[in-house]
Design a protein around this motif. Structure first.
Motif, PDB file in Angstrom:
ATOM      1  N   PHE A  57      91.568  75.229 152.484  1.00  0.00           N
ATOM      2  CA  PHE A  57      91.742  76.230 151.417  1.00  0.00           C
ATOM      3  C   PHE A  57      91.527  75.525 150.085  1.00  0.00           C
ATOM      4  N   VAL A  58      90.363  75.692 149.544  1.00  0.00           N
ATOM      5  CA  VAL A  58      89.951  74.822 148.460  1.00  0.00           C
ATOM      6  C   VAL A  58      89.521  75.632 147.241  1.00  0.00           C
ATOM      7  N   THR A  59      89.913  75.170 146.066  1.00  0.00           N
ATOM      8  CA  THR A  59      89.464  75.807 144.828  1.00  0.00           C
ATOM      9  C   THR A  59      88.564  74.844 144.077  1.00  0.00           C
ATOM     10  N   LYS A  60      87.310  75.203 143.925  1.00  0.00           N
ATOM     11  CA  LYS A  60      86.356  74.348 143.222  1.00  0.00           C
ATOM     12  C   LYS A  60      85.713  75.161 142.124  1.00  0.00           C
ATOM     13  N   ARG A  61      85.748  74.630 140.942  1.00  0.00           N
ATOM     14  CA  ARG A  61      85.168  75.400 139.844  1.00  0.00           C
ATOM     15  C   ARG A  61      84.589  74.452 138.785  1.00  0.00           C
ATOM     16  N   GLY A  62      83.481  74.856 138.243  1.00  0.00           N
ATOM     17  CA  GLY A  62      82.870  74.066 137.181  1.00  0.00           C
ATOM     18  C   GLY A  62      82.784  74.893 135.916  1.00  0.00           C
ATOM     19  N   LEU A  63      82.989  74.216 134.792  1.00  0.00           N
ATOM     20  CA  LEU A  63      82.890  74.900 133.506  1.00  0.00           C
ATOM     21  C   LEU A  63      81.689  74.355 132.741  1.00  0.00           C
ATOM     22  N   CYS A  64      80.692  75.207 132.555  1.00  0.00           N
ATOM     23  CA  CYS A  64      79.572  74.849 131.682  1.00  0.00           C
ATOM     24  C   CYS A  64      80.019  75.184 130.274  1.00  0.00           C
ATOM     25  N   TRP A  65      80.607  74.192 129.674  1.00  0.00           N
ATOM     26  CA  TRP A  65      81.256  74.408 128.386  1.00  0.00           C
ATOM     27  C   TRP A  65      80.230  74.354 127.266  1.00  0.00           C
ATOM     28  N   MET A  83      79.996  83.409 139.902  1.00  0.00           N
ATOM     29  CA  MET A  83      79.229  83.021 138.725  1.00  0.00           C
ATOM     30  C   MET A  83      79.710  83.920 137.591  1.00  0.00           C
ATOM     31  N   ILE A  84      80.378  83.309 136.635  1.00  0.00           N
ATOM     32  CA  ILE A  84      80.958  84.081 135.546  1.00  0.00           C
ATOM     33  C   ILE A  84      80.123  83.822 134.283  1.00  0.00           C
ATOM     34  N   HIS A  85      79.336  84.800 133.907  1.00  0.00           N
ATOM     35  CA  HIS A  85      78.466  84.639 132.733  1.00  0.00           C
ATOM     36  C   HIS A  85      79.215  85.098 131.487  1.00  0.00           C
ATOM     37  N   LEU A  86      79.488  84.144 130.585  1.00  0.00           N
ATOM     38  CA  LEU A  86      80.171  84.506 129.343  1.00  0.00           C
ATOM     39  C   LEU A  86      79.262  84.295 128.142  1.00  0.00           C
ATOM     40  N   GLY A  87      78.404  83.273 128.210  1.00  0.00           N
ATOM     41  CA  GLY A  87      77.547  82.961 127.072  1.00  0.00           C
ATOM     42  C   GLY A  87      76.201  83.670 127.150  1.00  0.00           C
ATOM     43  N   GLU A 109      75.908  78.656 125.668  1.00  0.00           N
ATOM     44  CA  GLU A 109      74.646  79.391 125.626  1.00  0.00           C
ATOM     45  C   GLU A 109      73.610  78.702 126.496  1.00  0.00           C
ATOM     46  N   ARG A 110      72.824  79.499 127.178  1.00  0.00           N
ATOM     47  CA  ARG A 110      71.733  79.020 128.036  1.00  0.00           C
ATOM     48  C   ARG A 110      72.216  78.081 129.135  1.00  0.00           C
TER      49      ARG A 110
END
Lengths: 256, 479
Positions: free
Chosen positions: B284-292, B345-349, B321-322
């Protein structure tokens, strides 16, 4: 292999699929250098015969024997039959998404070569080799990069089958409805390919509905199949007679 | 080939199922504030980290395990797990030669290089055994480039300011049940820091091994790539064969600043349980990356072949952005394995892009689910996503499901989703057979073709390994 040697001998073959008996005592003998055609109405068991000889797992043989160059063919796994020199050209070749035609053909070629102690080819050597064979069938080299049979038209699939026959150089080639779904040009190309592969060392069994293929690939013998048996064998002219008279006169005779 | 015979080709014994006989310091079972204080004390952690753990624990107590995944298992008794297990009293290690010989033999058997001379050329490895890091190779050479690569515990001691700055910024402790649990009890893991403008000179890799029957593994990995930095990181995992289930609840956080790129690859081969579904890892794994940062990129590639249950959604938050997020996945399940895996995939920018390529392969009576979310926020002008989810079934008793969730709040976004299901059937195998090719080779060729888009994303050595692994897993599933 010399002309006249018996390559395939089928005796009293009974086979069923899903509990229904389709082949009911079939006899057939193919010798090197011969082309045979099997004709017959729908449901007479022509395709079943092809699949049983190639070893399709859904079919059960209940009686009879098949000798392939004197070996008990029915005791061999399907892949072993192919390595021994039996080839089935499919009526409906399956699509294999994700596998390129080039790698599939090379794997098949090298496997069969290894089985008969021949030389295997690396991708570059094979590429030269396969392109030569493709010219025979007027196939675009782009075929090699496409996935096996995926999105192929009916004619492209049939040409791909004959290409495989050309690569594997079988001793006995069974071509199941090689002409179905082909337009005039494709029929000509496929027929030309089959004729070119016809040789003194091999035998070809054409399973077909129509005699038009036989205008291009002239058989030595024509067999008529009905209800799981061969009811009449004759020369090439028999096909023409069937074309004009249909099957009823024969099947009626068989029932009587 | 009958369907039953088709099944038997997938059945290859698990090769990493042995147990290392090593004296371990195992904490008594059960979870409490005292246990968390004990772990924190053992690791000589600063107060802020203990506080982080305790806050997470108190929050965890208010949560219930998630029920939405397409997996079935008996309730997990969290008081019946040991939260700390370490090989006993090892003196501080100065070099590889001081690693306990028993441990060294273990990892040699697993093919994990602990000697730098013997190592895969150009790959630095951090080795985690149960709850602790055993060793990290090539630290000195990496340090010359300014790259920090060490165990998480060491990072807390040596670089507390960096850990404190980034820990929990991508996966907050309250994120979900298992992330909260991990935040309370995590023991070790890897820490990578690639400073501004540095292209990491070698592949970084962490190898996780669970050895103790009663313990869980709760590792924490944090990778930070500063502006214009690049790193490729690989994670591998195995565990012994036990007839009980072990819990593995990891948290992985990635942070990419301006123009940075992180490639994160996983080849997961935890013990999957036997052919009757007894034993195996609950993953049970939570993996997340932030393209800051702007123009940053995070790419997840996973090959999931093990575990009794896989619950895992490596995700990207595309803030800059981008920025670009990618997810490439092959998940193979056999026997009674259950996988519910995918991505978010969470698109914010503005002008952010994401690609999802998921390949699920099910055999035996297993269940394989793709679950993915694509979300486009109101300010993500011009966002684009392409998703492709393909399932392949081997035999007639397995199942595949696809649950795409799409939530678009910006009209300029373009989101595409394609899905397909195919079955390796008798007719395909007969076609191969009629050309002289046996079932095993045929399946391997079909599977490799099916997975090609994902395997090409793996670093070369691991692509070879992954291909072999799938071959092994599927051997015997067709006869």
């Amino acid at each position: 292999m010399s002309a006249g040697e018996v390559l395939l001998e089928v005796r009293g073959l009974h086979a069923s699929v899903a509990g229904v008996e389709i082949l009911k005592g079939l006899d057939l003998r193919l010798c090197a250098g011969e082309v045979h055609a099997i004709m017959g109405p729908n449901g007479s068991g022509k395709s079943t015969l092809s699949k049983v000889l190639a070893g399709h797992p859904s079919y059960t043989v209940s009686a009879g024997e098949v000798a392939f160059r004197g070996i008990d063919l029915l005791a061999l796994e399907p892949e072993e039959r192919a390595r021994q020199g039996l080839f089935l050209g499919f009526q409906y070749p399956v699509e294999i998404p994700g596998v390129s035609n080039a790698s599939f053909l090379r794997l098949a070629y090298n496997t069969v070569q290894a089985g008969r102690g021949g030389e295997e080819l690396d991708p570059l050597e094979f590429d030269d080799f396969v392109r030569g064979r493709m010219q025979l069938l007027e196939m675009d080299p782009g075929f090699l990069d496409r996935d096996v049979n995926e999105g192929f038209s009916g004619g492209e699939k049939k040409r791909n089958e004959i290409l495989q026959m050309a690569l594997l150089d079988p001793l006995v080639a069974i071509l199941d409805e090689a002409d179905s779904g082909l337009d005039i040009d494709a029929l000509r190309i496929v027929s030309k390919g089959i004729s070119a592969l016809r040789a003194q060392h091999n035998a070809v069994l054409l399973v077909t509905h129509y005699q038009r293929l036989l205008d291009h690939v002239v058989p030595d013998f024509v067999h008529v199949m009905s209800e799981g048996r061969i009811i009449r064998t004759g020369p090439r002219e028999l096909a023409l007679e069937l074309e004009s008279r249909g099957y009823d006169w024969l099947t009626g005779a068989a029932a009587a | 080939m009958s369907t039953a015979a088709l099944q038997s080709l997938v059945n290859q014994p698990y090769k990493h199922g042995f147990v290392t006989a090593i004296e371990s310091d195992v904490a008594p079972r059960g979870l409490s504030e005292d246990m968390i204080r004990m772990i924190s004390h053992k690791k000589q952690e600063p107060d802020w980290l203990l506080q982080f753990r305790l806050d997470a624990y108190r929050h965890w107590l208010t949560l219930a395990p998630p029920q939405w995944a397409n997996v079935r298992h008996a309730p997990i008794d969290f008081q019946d797990i040991s939260y700390y297990s370490a090989p006993k009293a090892r003196p501080k290690l100065a070099s590889m030669d001081e690693v306990d010989p028993e441990l060294r033999r273990t990892f040699e058997r697993l093919g994990v290089p602990m000697h730098e001379q013997a190592a895969l050329a150009g790959v630095a490895v951090d080795v985690i055994f149960d709850s602790v890091s055993v060793t990290t190779t090539y630290k000195a050479r990496l340090a010359e480039a300014g790259v920090i690569f060490c165990s998480f515990s060491e990072a807390v001691r040596e670089h507390p300011e960096l850990v404190r700055q980034y820990l929990g910024t991508v996966v907050p402790p309250a994120d979900n049940f298992y992330a909260a649990l991990n935040s309370a009890v995590f023991t070790d893991g890897s820490f990578c820091f690639i400073p501004r403008g540095v292209r990491c000179p070698m592949e970084l890799s962490t190898y996780f091994r669970i050895n103790t029957q009663e313990s869980g593994q709760f590792e924490r990995t944090l990778i930070v790539a500063e502006s214009d930095a690049y790193v490729s990181y690989l994670e591998g995992c195995t565990a012994p064969r036990f007839d009980t289930n072990q819990l593995h609840a990891a948290v992985v956080e990635l942070v990419a600043l301006d123009r940075a790129e992180i490639k994160y690859s996983t080849v997961q081969n935890w013990y999957a349980g036997d052919e009757n579904g007894i034993g195996g890892i609950f993953n049970f794994v939570t993996k997340r990356g932030l393209c800051w940062g702007t123009d940053s990129k995070i790419s997840w590639t996973q090959v999931e072949t093990g575990s009794a249950i896989t619950w895992k959604y490596p995700s990207c938050v595309l803030l800059g952005e981008r920025s670009v997020g990618e997810f490439y996945s092959v998940a193979l399940t056999n026997h009674h394995q259950q996988a519910d895996t995918g991505t978010k995939m969470i698109h914010l920018g503005r002008d952010t892009r994401s690609t999802i390529i998921s390949k699920g392969i099910s055999a035996g009576v297993s269940s394989n689910t793709y679950r993915g979310q694509v979300k486009v926020g109101p300010r993500a002008q011009g966002a684009r996503n392409y998703s492709q989810c393909d399932s392949m079934l081997i035999g007639a008793d397995c199942s595949a499901s696809t649950f795409p969730y799409i939530d678009v709040q910006n009209a300029s976004a373009r989101v595409e989703h394609e899905a397909s299901t195919s079955r390796i059937g008798e007719e395909q195998l007969f076609y191969f057979a009629s050309r002289g090719v046996g079932a095993e080779e045929a399946i391997s060729m079909i599977i490799n073709g099916f997975c090609r888009d994902v395997f090409t994303q793996l670093p070369m050595e691991f692509a070879v390994e992954a291909t072999k692994l799938l071959g092994l897993k599927l051997e015997g599933s067709v006869g």
